[in-house]
Design a protein around this motif. Sequence first.
Motif, mmCIF file in Angstrom:
data_model
loop_
_atom_site.group_PDB
_atom_site.id
_atom_site.type_symbol
_atom_site.label_atom_id
_atom_site.label_comp_id
_atom_site.label_asym_id
_atom_site.label_seq_id
_atom_site.Cartn_x
_atom_site.Cartn_y
_atom_site.Cartn_z
ATOM 1 N N THR A 53 -40.358 -12.800 -60.028
ATOM 2 C CA THR A 53 -39.953 -14.271 -59.542
ATOM 3 C C THR A 53 -38.634 -14.337 -59.129
ATOM 4 O OG1 THR A 53 -41.745 -15.286 -60.905
ATOM 5 C CG2 THR A 53 -40.285 -16.703 -59.955
ATOM 6 N N ALA A 54 -38.234 -14.709 -58.048
ATOM 7 C CA ALA A 54 -36.573 -14.799 -57.678
ATOM 8 C C ALA A 54 -36.520 -15.981 -56.534
ATOM 9 C CB ALA A 54 -36.192 -13.506 -57.032
ATOM 10 N N SER A 55 -35.483 -16.438 -56.768
ATOM 11 C CA SER A 55 -35.105 -17.769 -55.811
ATOM 12 C C SER A 55 -33.501 -17.670 -55.694
ATOM 13 C CB SER A 55 -35.650 -19.065 -56.397
ATOM 14 O OG SER A 55 -35.303 -19.256 -57.755
ATOM 15 N N LEU A 56 -33.087 -18.299 -54.678
ATOM 16 C CA LEU A 56 -31.729 -18.440 -54.321
ATOM 17 C C LEU A 56 -31.296 -19.651 -55.142
ATOM 18 C CD1 LEU A 56 -31.622 -17.543 -50.465
ATOM 19 C CD2 LEU A 56 -30.997 -16.094 -52.376
ATOM 20 N N VAL A 57 -30.142 -19.545 -55.637
ATOM 21 C CA VAL A 57 -29.363 -20.602 -56.274
ATOM 22 C C VAL A 57 -28.554 -21.451 -55.487
ATOM 23 C CG1 VAL A 57 -27.657 -21.133 -58.082
ATOM 24 C CG2 VAL A 57 -29.443 -19.217 -58.564
ATOM 25 N N PRO A 58 -28.822 -22.723 -55.115
ATOM 26 C CA PRO A 58 -28.138 -23.344 -54.124
ATOM 27 C C PRO A 58 -26.403 -23.378 -54.760
ATOM 28 C CG PRO A 58 -29.872 -24.810 -55.298
ATOM 29 C CD PRO A 58 -29.771 -23.134 -55.992
ATOM 30 N N ASP A 59 -25.544 -23.658 -53.687
ATOM 31 C CA ASP A 59 -24.196 -23.824 -53.884
ATOM 32 C C ASP A 59 -23.963 -24.951 -55.153
ATOM 33 O OD1 ASP A 59 -23.668 -21.630 -52.214
ATOM 34 O OD2 ASP A 59 -23.067 -23.101 -50.598
ATOM 35 N N SER A 60 -24.631 -26.028 -54.839
ATOM 36 C CA SER A 60 -24.469 -26.974 -55.842
ATOM 37 C C SER A 60 -24.589 -26.595 -57.335
ATOM 38 C CB SER A 60 -25.075 -28.154 -55.446
ATOM 39 O OG SER A 60 -26.639 -28.056 -55.490
ATOM 40 N N ALA A 61 -25.548 -25.578 -57.661
ATOM 41 C CA ALA A 61 -26.056 -25.533 -58.790
ATOM 42 C C ALA A 61 -25.356 -24.249 -59.658
ATOM 43 C CB ALA A 61 -27.218 -25.065 -58.714
ATOM 44 N N ARG A 62 -24.120 -23.724 -58.729
ATOM 45 C CA ARG A 62 -23.472 -22.450 -59.462
ATOM 46 C C ARG A 62 -22.377 -22.912 -60.379
ATOM 47 N NH1 ARG A 62 -22.846 -18.846 -53.951
ATOM 48 N NH2 ARG A 62 -24.751 -19.067 -53.251
#
Length: 91
Positions: A82-91
């Motif tokens: 399972t993998a998903s991109l982390v949005p800029d707002s959640a970094r």
Amino acid sequence: MPLQVELVSAEAKVWTGAARMVIARTSEGEIGVLTGHEPTLALLAPGRVTIRGEAGETVIAQVEDGGFLSIDHDRVTVVADTASLVPDSAR
């Protein structure tokens, strides 16, 4: 010559492209990959995979259940359950 990176999960291709560096957490610890890295096969640990793109952009993906990382001739393949991109707002 940049790294050719492919990040895939069991469901879909998450990200693919050219990069200057890949940082991932493995079962042995964190690994940083640059061009010319020796061939390696490692087990991924849950955590973040950071990809520094060729144009200076940063892509971060969250790996939940592990997987593996393969490095061969400047080609990096990250396969995660399972993998998903982390949005800029959640970094």
